[in-house]
Design an enzyme around this catalytic site. Structure first.
Site, mmCIF file in Angstrom:
data_model
loop_
_atom_site.group_PDB
_atom_site.id
_atom_site.type_symbol
_atom_site.label_atom_id
_atom_site.label_comp_id
_atom_site.label_asym_id
_atom_site.label_seq_id
_atom_site.Cartn_x
_atom_site.Cartn_y
_atom_site.Cartn_z
ATOM 1 N N LYS A 20 18.632 -34.780 9.258
ATOM 2 C CA LYS A 20 18.875 -33.452 8.711
ATOM 3 C C LYS A 20 20.344 -33.026 8.897
ATOM 4 O O LYS A 20 21.093 -33.670 9.643
ATOM 5 C CB LYS A 20 17.942 -32.448 9.404
ATOM 6 C CG LYS A 20 16.445 -32.736 9.201
ATOM 7 C CD LYS A 20 15.627 -31.648 9.898
ATOM 8 C CE LYS A 20 14.155 -31.946 9.902
ATOM 9 N NZ LYS A 20 13.389 -30.885 10.637
ATOM 10 N N TYR B 49 7.986 -29.451 1.751
ATOM 11 C CA TYR B 49 7.489 -28.559 2.798
ATOM 12 C C TYR B 49 6.433 -27.594 2.248
ATOM 13 O O TYR B 49 6.312 -26.467 2.741
ATOM 14 C CB TYR B 49 8.661 -27.793 3.419
ATOM 15 C CG TYR B 49 9.504 -28.628 4.376
ATOM 16 C CD1 TYR B 49 8.924 -29.402 5.380
ATOM 17 C CD2 TYR B 49 10.894 -28.622 4.289
ATOM 18 C CE1 TYR B 49 9.694 -30.162 6.259
ATOM 19 C CE2 TYR B 49 11.671 -29.374 5.175
ATOM 20 C CZ TYR B 49 11.058 -30.140 6.157
ATOM 21 O OH TYR B 49 11.827 -30.878 7.042
ATOM 22 N N ASN C 242 15.843 -29.591 14.896
ATOM 23 C CA ASN C 242 15.263 -30.746 15.596
ATOM 24 C C ASN C 242 15.673 -32.079 14.968
ATOM 25 O O ASN C 242 15.029 -33.106 15.179
ATOM 26 C CB ASN C 242 13.745 -30.606 15.734
ATOM 27 C CG ASN C 242 13.037 -30.563 14.400
ATOM 28 O OD1 ASN C 242 13.634 -30.815 13.353
ATOM 29 N ND2 ASN C 242 11.758 -30.268 14.416
ATOM 30 N N HIS D 153 13.379 -35.642 10.191
ATOM 31 C CA HIS D 153 12.039 -35.581 9.603
ATOM 32 C C HIS D 153 11.473 -36.993 9.570
ATOM 33 O O HIS D 153 12.205 -37.945 9.297
ATOM 34 C CB HIS D 153 12.092 -35.035 8.159
ATOM 35 C CG HIS D 153 10.811 -35.310 7.430
ATOM 36 N ND1 HIS D 153 9.687 -34.527 7.602
ATOM 37 C CD2 HIS D 153 10.445 -36.323 6.611
ATOM 38 C CE1 HIS D 153 8.691 -35.045 6.880
ATOM 39 N NE2 HIS D 153 9.125 -36.125 6.270
ATOM 40 N N GLU E 270 6.379 -39.341 -0.073
ATOM 41 C CA GLU E 270 7.796 -39.115 0.247
ATOM 42 C C GLU E 270 8.664 -40.266 -0.249
ATOM 43 O O GLU E 270 9.797 -40.047 -0.692
ATOM 44 C CB GLU E 270 7.954 -38.888 1.757
ATOM 45 C CG GLU E 270 7.357 -37.549 2.173
ATOM 46 C CD GLU E 270 7.318 -37.314 3.677
ATOM 47 O OE1 GLU E 270 7.926 -38.112 4.426
ATOM 48 O OE2 GLU E 270 6.681 -36.332 4.092
HETATM 49 P P1 TYD Z 1 6.398 -29.472 10.518
HETATM 50 O O1 TYD Z 1 6.029 -30.226 9.274
HETATM 51 O O2 TYD Z 1 5.375 -28.559 11.138
HETATM 52 O O3 TYD Z 1 6.859 -30.466 11.711
HETATM 53 P P2 TYD Z 1 7.515 -31.931 11.721
HETATM 54 O O4 TYD Z 1 8.938 -31.823 11.229
HETATM 55 O O5 TYD Z 1 7.465 -32.323 13.178
HETATM 56 O O6 TYD Z 1 6.664 -32.827 10.853
HETATM 57 O O7 TYD Z 1 7.694 -28.586 10.238
HETATM 58 C C1 TYD Z 1 8.716 -29.045 9.401
HETATM 59 C C2 TYD Z 1 10.023 -28.464 9.870
HETATM 60 O O8 TYD Z 1 10.020 -27.061 9.700
HETATM 61 C C3 TYD Z 1 10.314 -28.673 11.349
HETATM 62 O O9 TYD Z 1 10.791 -29.973 11.639
HETATM 63 C C4 TYD Z 1 11.331 -27.597 11.588
HETATM 64 C C5 TYD Z 1 10.845 -26.455 10.680
HETATM 65 N N1 TYD Z 1 10.068 -25.458 11.437
HETATM 66 C C6 TYD Z 1 10.686 -24.262 11.818
HETATM 67 O O10 TYD Z 1 11.877 -24.050 11.529
HETATM 68 N N2 TYD Z 1 9.966 -23.343 12.538
HETATM 69 C C7 TYD Z 1 8.664 -23.552 12.894
HETATM 70 O O11 TYD Z 1 8.043 -22.679 13.569
HETATM 71 C C8 TYD Z 1 8.014 -24.786 12.494
HETATM 72 C C9 TYD Z 1 6.587 -25.065 12.854
HETATM 73 C C10 TYD Z 1 8.758 -25.696 11.755
#
Ligand code: TYD
Length: 155
Positions: A12, A52, A115, A118, A129
């Site tokens: 990201k 998303y 974080n 993805h 995807e």
């Molecule tokens: P998600 O698909 O729940 O998790 P992952 O990336 O672990 O598969 O969420 C997608 C992305 O959305 C996540 O990586 C970061 C963002 N996100 C937020 O910004 N705030 C939140 O509360 C959540 C659950 C996700």
């Protein structure tokens, strides 16, 4: 015999801005996951709405889309036995402060929106995807001399 799978990883904008691309890719390489596709992608709002869609009713949806469009992302496809689960294991939980130490998110990040990465979470989403982000010509089938040491006969 384990299942050989392909899975999508997106590095990201925060990973790109923080110059962490190489360190993150190294984590997958050293596991033995094979890079079968890799490119920069400028994500469109349409792509993100699809990608998303499970989060479309969340209050952070607009800012998530904006964040993902700040810079290009690095799109990759990795191949390996149980690659979908193995990549998710290396990536760690969505919340970096709950992720296990040693995972990418735990080791390099602090907050859920930043974080870094993805990764596809199931065979159906991985297949969707791959189609969403790559053409067939962008996915490569090739031998590495290390294949027989890493993949062996498979278990
Ligand atoms: P998600 O698909 O729940 O998790 P992952 O990336 O672990 O598969 O969420 C997608 C992305 O959305 C996540 O990586 C970061 C963002 N996100 C937020 O910004 N705030 C939140 O509360 C959540 C659950 C996700």
């Amino acid at each position: 015999m384990a299942d050989k799978q392909q899975t999508v990883v997106l590095l990201k904008p925060d990973a790109l801005q923080r110059d962490l691309l190489g360190q993150i890719v190294t984590r997958f390489e050293r596991k033995g996951l094979k890079i079968v596709a890799m490119k920069l992608i400028r994500l469109s709002e349409e792509m993100l709405e699809e990608h998303y869609s499970h989060l479309s009713d969340k209050p952070f949806f607009a800012s998530l889309k904006q964040f993902m469009m700040q810079t290009p992302v690095v799109g990759m496809v990795f191949e390996g036995y149980d690659a979908i689960a193995e990549v998710r294991k290396i990536v760690g939980s969505t919340n970096p402060r709950e992720a296990d130490a040693g995972t990418i998110r735990a080791d390099f990040s602090m907050t859920v929106p930043s974080n870094l990465i993805h990764a596809s979470d199931a065979p159906e989403t991985a297949a969707d995807e791959i189609k969403r982000f790559f053409t067939e010509e962008e996915i490569f089938d090739y031998e590495k001399i290390t294949d027989r040491y890493i993949f062996g006969e498979g278990v």
